[in-house]
Write a protein that holds these residues in place. Structure first.
Motif, PDB file in Angstrom:
ATOM      1  N   THR A 268       0.834  -1.192   0.000  1.00  0.00           N
ATOM      2  CA  THR A 268       0.000   0.000   0.000  1.00  0.00           C
ATOM      3  C   THR A 268       0.872   1.247   0.000  1.00  0.00           C
ATOM      4  OG1 THR A 268      -1.851   1.074   1.142  1.00  0.00           O
ATOM      5  CG2 THR A 268      -0.167   0.057   2.526  1.00  0.00           C
ATOM      6  N   SER A 269       0.260   2.430   0.032  1.00  0.00           N
ATOM      7  CA  SER A 269       1.001   3.681   0.118  1.00  0.00           C
ATOM      8  C   SER A 269       1.433   3.930   1.559  1.00  0.00           C
ATOM      9  CB  SER A 269       0.127   4.841  -0.362  1.00  0.00           C
ATOM     10  OG  SER A 269      -0.956   5.027   0.536  1.00  0.00           O
ATOM     11  N   TYR A 270       2.345   4.886   1.747  1.00  0.00           N
ATOM     12  CA  TYR A 270       2.800   5.148   3.105  1.00  0.00           C
ATOM     13  C   TYR A 270       1.678   5.625   4.027  1.00  0.00           C
ATOM     14  CZ  TYR A 270       5.382   6.815   7.125  1.00  0.00           C
ATOM     15  OH  TYR A 270       5.832   7.015   8.412  1.00  0.00           O
ATOM     16  N   PRO A 271       0.816   6.575   3.619  1.00  0.00           N
ATOM     17  CA  PRO A 271      -0.259   6.962   4.545  1.00  0.00           C
ATOM     18  C   PRO A 271      -1.147   5.796   4.947  1.00  0.00           C
ATOM     19  CG  PRO A 271      -0.054   8.602   2.815  1.00  0.00           C
ATOM     20  CD  PRO A 271       0.821   7.442   2.416  1.00  0.00           C
ATOM     21  N   ASP A 272      -1.379   4.864   4.033  1.00  0.00           N
ATOM     22  CA  ASP A 272      -2.261   3.742   4.343  1.00  0.00           C
ATOM     23  C   ASP A 272      -1.572   2.642   5.129  1.00  0.00           C
ATOM     24  OD1 ASP A 272      -4.451   4.908   3.208  1.00  0.00           O
ATOM     25  OD2 ASP A 272      -4.169   3.979   1.244  1.00  0.00           O
ATOM     26  N   ILE A 273      -0.244   2.721   5.276  1.00  0.00           N
ATOM     27  CA  ILE A 273       0.441   1.708   6.076  1.00  0.00           C
ATOM     28  C   ILE A 273       0.024   1.825   7.539  1.00  0.00           C
ATOM     29  CG2 ILE A 273       2.567   2.879   6.817  1.00  0.00           C
ATOM     30  CD1 ILE A 273       2.423  -0.580   5.152  1.00  0.00           C
ATOM     31  N   PHE A 274      -0.396   3.038   7.963  1.00  0.00           N
ATOM     32  CA  PHE A 274      -0.914   3.189   9.326  1.00  0.00           C
ATOM     33  C   PHE A 274      -2.110   2.257   9.542  1.00  0.00           C
ATOM     34  CE2 PHE A 274       1.154   7.334   8.712  1.00  0.00           C
ATOM     35  CZ  PHE A 274       1.823   7.485   9.902  1.00  0.00           C
ATOM     36  N   TYR A 275      -3.003   2.225   8.569  1.00  0.00           N
ATOM     37  CA  TYR A 275      -4.206   1.402   8.705  1.00  0.00           C
ATOM     38  C   TYR A 275      -3.894  -0.075   8.518  1.00  0.00           C
ATOM     39  CZ  TYR A 275      -6.815   5.709   8.907  1.00  0.00           C
ATOM     40  OH  TYR A 275      -7.291   6.925   9.307  1.00  0.00           O
ATOM     41  N   ALA A 276      -2.967  -0.387   7.624  1.00  0.00           N
ATOM     42  CA  ALA A 276      -2.567  -1.782   7.452  1.00  0.00           C
ATOM     43  C   ALA A 276      -1.993  -2.345   8.746  1.00  0.00           C
ATOM     44  CB  ALA A 276      -1.546  -1.904   6.320  1.00  0.00           C
ATOM     45  N   ALA A 277      -1.306  -1.483   9.496  1.00  0.00           N
ATOM     46  CA  ALA A 277      -0.701  -1.899  10.765  1.00  0.00           C
ATOM     47  C   ALA A 277      -1.662  -1.786  11.937  1.00  0.00           C
ATOM     48  CB  ALA A 277       0.548  -1.060  11.037  1.00  0.00           C
ATOM     49  N   GLY A 278      -2.853  -1.233  11.705  1.00  0.00           N
ATOM     50  CA  GLY A 278      -3.820  -1.079  12.788  1.00  0.00           C
ATOM     51  C   GLY A 278      -3.601   0.145  13.635  1.00  0.00           C
ATOM     52  N   THR A 279      -2.840   1.129  13.122  1.00  0.00           N
ATOM     53  CA  THR A 279      -2.551   2.334  13.907  1.00  0.00           C
ATOM     54  C   THR A 279      -3.060   3.593  13.215  1.00  0.00           C
ATOM     55  OG1 THR A 279      -0.365   2.591  12.894  1.00  0.00           O
ATOM     56  CG2 THR A 279      -0.499   1.284  14.918  1.00  0.00           C
ATOM     57  N   GLY A 280      -4.081   3.449  12.390  1.00  0.00           N
ATOM     58  CA  GLY A 280      -4.661   4.591  11.720  1.00  0.00           C
ATOM     59  C   GLY A 280      -5.511   5.432  12.649  1.00  0.00           C
ATOM     60  N   LEU A 281      -5.849   6.610  12.170  1.00  0.00           N
ATOM     61  CA  LEU A 281      -6.566   7.583  12.986  1.00  0.00           C
ATOM     62  C   LEU A 281      -7.882   7.036  13.519  1.00  0.00           C
ATOM     63  CD1 LEU A 281      -6.243  10.565  13.882  1.00  0.00           C
ATOM     64  CD2 LEU A 281      -7.580  11.212  11.867  1.00  0.00           C
ATOM     65  N   ASN A 282      -8.529   6.181  12.764  1.00  0.00           N
ATOM     66  CA  ASN A 282      -9.834   5.651  13.168  1.00  0.00           C
ATOM     67  C   ASN A 282      -9.760   4.241  13.747  1.00  0.00           C
ATOM     68  OD1 ASN A 282     -11.173   8.015  12.232  1.00  0.00           O
ATOM     69  ND2 ASN A 282     -11.009   7.240  10.133  1.00  0.00           N
ATOM     70  N   ASP A 283      -8.561   3.714  13.916  1.00  0.00           N
ATOM     71  CA  ASP A 283      -8.422   2.371  14.470  1.00  0.00           C
ATOM     72  C   ASP A 283      -8.611   2.386  15.985  1.00  0.00           C
ATOM     73  OD1 ASP A 283      -8.003   0.871  12.139  1.00  0.00           O
ATOM     74  OD2 ASP A 283      -5.894   1.482  12.062  1.00  0.00           O
ATOM     75  N   PHE A 284      -8.840   1.209  16.527  1.00  0.00           N
ATOM     76  CA  PHE A 284      -9.168   1.064  17.946  1.00  0.00           C
ATOM     77  C   PHE A 284      -8.169   1.765  18.856  1.00  0.00           C
ATOM     78  CE2 PHE A 284      -8.142  -1.339  21.811  1.00  0.00           C
ATOM     79  CZ  PHE A 284      -9.306  -1.141  22.537  1.00  0.00           C
ATOM     80  N   VAL A 285      -6.897   1.585  18.574  1.00  0.00           N
ATOM     81  CA  VAL A 285      -5.887   2.082  19.507  1.00  0.00           C
ATOM     82  C   VAL A 285      -5.828   3.604  19.538  1.00  0.00           C
ATOM     83  CG1 VAL A 285      -3.914   2.185  17.941  1.00  0.00           C
ATOM     84  CG2 VAL A 285      -3.577   1.530  20.352  1.00  0.00           C
TER      85      VAL A 285
END
Length: 508
Positions: free
Chosen positions: A334-351
């Motif tokens: 994926t792209s770098y911004p979307d790697i946050f979500y792939a790793a589960g650390t995106g702005l809207n993810d649980f953590v």
């Protein structure tokens, strides 16, 4: 679920604030006048603020929203929140607080876990969330950031222009506050720490005055702010270096292993880390956590291998772990911004949702894994969680960043003291909201850190500023070279003689 459980190995990659030993309570010589009531506040400070600013008091919904923290047991005491709209609002609020001798604390995103935060009593929260400027210079070499920006909006703004720079591993964490303490992140093999990319800063000082800080303007403060910045002022704006993106794609492979594979897995991690010479394109995170999809009785080991580039090019670094036969594996390109979500650390993810319950954090910097000791750490973690299910949300984070650009920086050029740490361990006791487990959590965290330190062949404790618990000696946080603390103390006396900035990393 594997990705979900890998979240906490990443989210604290950059925290908004830092911590060290809890100081003896400090009180200025003058007795504080009675706190102004709400009407007096509105009349006195409210009229001096910009039209963008707002005051919020206990009982108001927005006050609760702005004072809720990631770890709910870390509770600064505020009688008012000032949501500033401009840099001048920050200066005005600081001057007001000094007039009445009131504690004040600037907040970006509220992810810090230091115990010292709770020493704020009847204070003023200076909330920076409106300071969201992100401006890329016409030459594409620098960006100007407001003091309230966070990783997600910075990364996306830069990516839209084909740029990147130092940033944290969780989208929700504030970039500026974390950068003042260091700023580990996935691009540091190329760019160094966040603080290594800071060119200049606008800083509100303890007396409410403003300073422009750079290598040529207030250079001593420029040195101190990059590694110990929360001791000296509030950054309302900074300029930092940006770069052309290295690759349009990133690759992530998440693998889960059971306990019987812990020794071969960590031997392979030692080979990959290679005493701090891991290639710039590679990042690894490990996590000890419970995953009921794999086992309801035993924790598991999650390994995340990131690669700046394609899956094919990542194969030499991923395959040795696949050969160890993980029980589960998932991969993403994926792209770098979307790697946050792939790793589960995106702005809207649980953590990134608040709060996550009560938590403490115990950091340890390592140069290599002592594999038998890491196996004992896993067992210590497993035994506690099985004996007390209230700790089931706890985990152990083990982070391996590429360090070429970090180690290329002269260690004496900034106040950051841990450039020789190749691995960052974070032991995170987390417990059920409302459970009275602070003392048990601290005993457990201290035992875990002592165990890990026993495997370092006498190397003194290294505590990353942004992860520090609050009971570490100052040397562990700011460095053991005597000149470092001597210089910081001299600058503290010069720039903050009344010890107003004493709630993060207080240099005593």
């Amino acid at each position: 679920m594997a990705t979900m459980l890998s979240i906490l190995s990443l989210v604290l990659g950059l925290l908004s604030f830092q911590a060290i030993a809890v100081p003896t309570p400090f009180h200025p010589r003058d007795v504080s006048p009675a706190l102004p009531n709400q009407r007096a506040l509105q009349n006195e400070i409210g009229r001096s603020l910009s039209k963008k600013a707002a005051l919020y008091f206990p009982g108001q919904p927005e006050y609760k929203n702005l004072t809720t923290r990631w770890a709910e047991n870390i509770s600064p005491g505020f009688f008012v929140t000032v949501e500033v709209g401009t840099e001048d609002d920050v200066a005005t609020t600081v001057k007001f607080a000094r007039k009445y001798n009131i504690d004040f604390l600037a907040i970006s995103r509220g992810h810090g876990t230091t115990k010292t935060l709770s020493t704020v009593k009847n204070g003023i929260q200076i909330n920076l969330r409106q300071l969201q400027e992100i401006t890329v210079a016409a030459d594409g070499k620098t960006a100007t950031l407001g003091g309230g920006v966070y990783n997600d909006n910075v990364v996306n703004a830069l990516h839209a222009k084909g740029k990147s720079s130092g940033s944290g591993a969780a989208g929700c964490v504030g970039l500026v506050g974390a950068g003042l303490g260091g700023g580990y992140g996935r691009y540091e093999g190329f760019y160094g720490l966040v603080l290594d990319n800071i060119i200049d800063m606008n800083v509100i000082m303890a007396d409410g005055s403003k300073k422009f800080v750079s290598a040529t303007s207030n250079p001593d403060l420029y040195w101190a702010m990059r590694g110990a910045g929360h001791n000296f002022g509030i950054v309302t704006k900074l300029t930092y270096r940006i770069h052309d993106e290295i690759s349009p794609t990133w690759y992530l492979n998440t693998m889960i292993f059971k306990q019987d594979k812990i020794q071969p897995v960590f031997k392979q991690l030692n080979k990959l880390i290679a005493n701090g010479t891991m290639p710039a394109r590679v990042i690894n995170y490990a996590l000890f956590a419970f995953n009921p999809n794999i086992s309801t009785t035993e924790p598991v080991i999650t390994i995340n291998i990131f690669y700046v580039g394609s899956a094919q090019d990542a194969k030499p670094y991923v395959q040795p772990f696949l050969d160890l036969k993980p029980v589960s594996t998932r991969s993403f390109t994926t792209s770098y911004p979307d790697i946050f979500y792939a790793a589960g650390t995106g702005l809207n993810d649980f953590v990134c949702q608040e709060p996550i319950g009560s938590a403490y954090l115990y950091p340890m910097g390592l140069q290599t894994y002592n594999v038998p000791v890491i196996a004992q750490l896993f067992q210590l973690y497993a035994d506690k969680v099985k004996s007390n299910p209230d700790f089931s949300g706890s985990n152990v984070m083990l982070e391996g960043y590429s360090l070429g650009a970090v180690k290329a920086v002269d260690p004496a050029s900034t106040a950051f003291a841990h450039r020789d740490d190749n691995i960052l361990v974070g032991f995170l006791p987390r417990w059920t909201p409302g459970a009275n487990l602070e003392r048990e959590a601290e005993e457990w965290g201290t035992k875990a850190r002592t165990l890990v330190q026993s495997g370092t062949n006498g190397r003194p404790l290294s505590a990353y500023v942004n992860y520090a618990h609050g009971d570490e000696p100052l040397e562990a946080v700011y460095g053991y070279e005597p000149w470092r603390l001597a210089r910081l103390r001299k600058l503290k006396k010069r720039y903050d003689p009344d010890f107003k900035f004493r709630f993060y990393n207080p240099i005593r």
